[in-house]
Scaffold this active site. Structure first.
Site, PDB file in Angstrom:
ATOM      1  CB  SER A 160      54.817  18.845  34.378  1.00  0.00           C
ATOM      2  OG  SER A 160      55.676  18.066  35.183  1.00  0.00           O
ATOM      3  CG  HIS A 187      55.471  21.002  37.742  1.00  0.00           C
ATOM      4  ND1 HIS A 187      54.558  19.987  37.941  1.00  0.00           N
ATOM      5  CD2 HIS A 187      54.871  22.120  38.220  1.00  0.00           C
ATOM      6  CE1 HIS A 187      53.463  20.471  38.501  1.00  0.00           C
ATOM      7  NE2 HIS A 187      53.641  21.770  38.681  1.00  0.00           N
ATOM      8  CG  ASP A 280      49.847  21.818  39.506  1.00  0.00           C
ATOM      9  OD1 ASP A 280      48.873  22.333  40.086  1.00  0.00           O
ATOM     10  OD2 ASP A 280      51.017  22.222  39.642  1.00  0.00           O
TER      11      ASP A 280
END
Length: 350
Positions: A160, A187, A280
């Site tokens: 991310s 992400h 995540d």
């Protein structure tokens, strides 16, 4: 009131010291500023109340604090979240699911919490030359992987905030010819995928390819999964797009990617979790490890934000931690050892 760093300030009220501590830890992981934190009796002496953009209230028994609610509602215009679920013990699946539920509640009032790489930061990264790396020759014991052949082993690269720089550094330190393929779950704002392609598409050794219907993950591929819809594998090992979005607030869902790739490749699926916010990957990574996959994470000191790899490490399923360059060297070493074992087995069987 926003904090000095521009992130919302969230206040916590609980009659449990442990719950206050766990809520504050979760808020920090989401990049939120901590404000007031205390028990109900301490809050009642404040008039006006401390500044906060949101109040979180979790009590063992709300009936024990009848004056609290009137005091809060009469002295603040900020949203008040009552009945926040008690946090379970950290490190387990229940805890990470609790964090996700809390994140969902917070985002209803505060908007998106996860910081993503900006277009400017990606453009700057795309303009930099690959860092010089040493020892990029393929070790003698590794048989080069044919680029037109499906990879026997697939490594999921999950990231991310700060991920593009970390993954780029990782790929810069890999020699050509490794018999592996990569599935890249990043992400990112869907509008910036072309910039991300320029960031990672300059590697002669490893080809960045956007996922396409019917594609296989071949040796030397870095397959970038789109953010809009979920992708999985057919029984024949080809990528296929589902009509539904990725589960969870951000796409691609790294947890779902680990599950989908692991379902097809089994113990031949491994994962490296790089820099990012949130947790995540922390739910699916232990499952992947239980089926024989390796789980590695970027070390905290080299991350732009270490919440995501730290969360995965907290599960106890990781077997290696390092900088992107160290992760690359460990991958080469691991593949070399695997090739040596295969040769010894073939020799002993002859």
């Amino acid at each position: 009131m926003a904090s000095r760093c521009g992130r919302p300030t969230v206040a916590v009220v609980s009659d449990s010291v442990l719950q206050r501590h766990r809520l504050q830890e979760a808020l920090a992981k989401f990049g939120l500023a901590g404000g007031f934190s205390g028990d109900p009796s301490r809050l009642l002496v404040y008039s006006p109340l401390p500044d906060a953009q949101l109040w979180l209230i979790t009590l063992e028994d709300e009936a024990d604090h009848p004056a609290l609610f009137d005091h809060l509602l009469g002295n603040t215009d900020a949203p008040v979240l009552f009945g926040v679920d008690p946090a379970p013990r950290p490190g387990g699946t229940d805890y990470f699911r609790w964090e996700r539920r809390l994140q969902h509640k917070l985002e209803k009032h505060l908007g998106s919490l996860e910081e993503l790489d900006s277009e400017d930061s990606l453009e700057e990264l795309a303009s930099t030359d690959p860092a010089p790396a040493d020892n990029l020759e393929l070790p003698h014991w590794i048989t080069p992987g044919a680029k037109d052949r499906p990879a026997e082993e697939v490594w999921v690269l999950g990231a991310s905030l700060g991920g593009p720089a970390a993954v780029k550094d990782f790929l810069d330190h890999l020699p050509a010819g490794l018999p592996v393929g990569f599935v890249y779950a990043q992400h990112i704002d869907g509008n910036f995928t072309e910039v991300l392609t320029r960031v990672l598409g300059r590697h002669a050794h490893y080809r960045l390819r956007h996922a396409e219907e019917g594609m296989t993950v071949n040796n030397g591929d870095v397959v970038l999964l789109p953010v809009e819809h979920e992708w999985t594998f057919t029984h024949q090992g080809t990528l296929t797009e589902k009509a539904t979005p990725w589960p969870g607030p951000y796409g691609p869902s790294i947890d779902q990617v680990l599950l989908n790739v692991g379902d097809h490749f089994g113990p031949r699926c491994h994962a490296i979790l790089f820099s990012g916010m949130g947790n995540d990957g922390a739910i699916a990574a232990p499952l992947l490890r239980a089926h024989g996959g390796r789980i590695w994470v970027q070390d905290s000191a080299s991350c732009a934000n270490s919440s995501m790899p730290d969360s995965v490490a907290e599960t106890g399923c990781t077997s290696f931690t390092g900088t992107p360059a160290q992760l690359a060297r460990e991958l080469v070493k691991t593949i070399e050892e695997s090739c040596l074992l295969k040769r010894r087995h073939q020799r002993d069987s002859a």
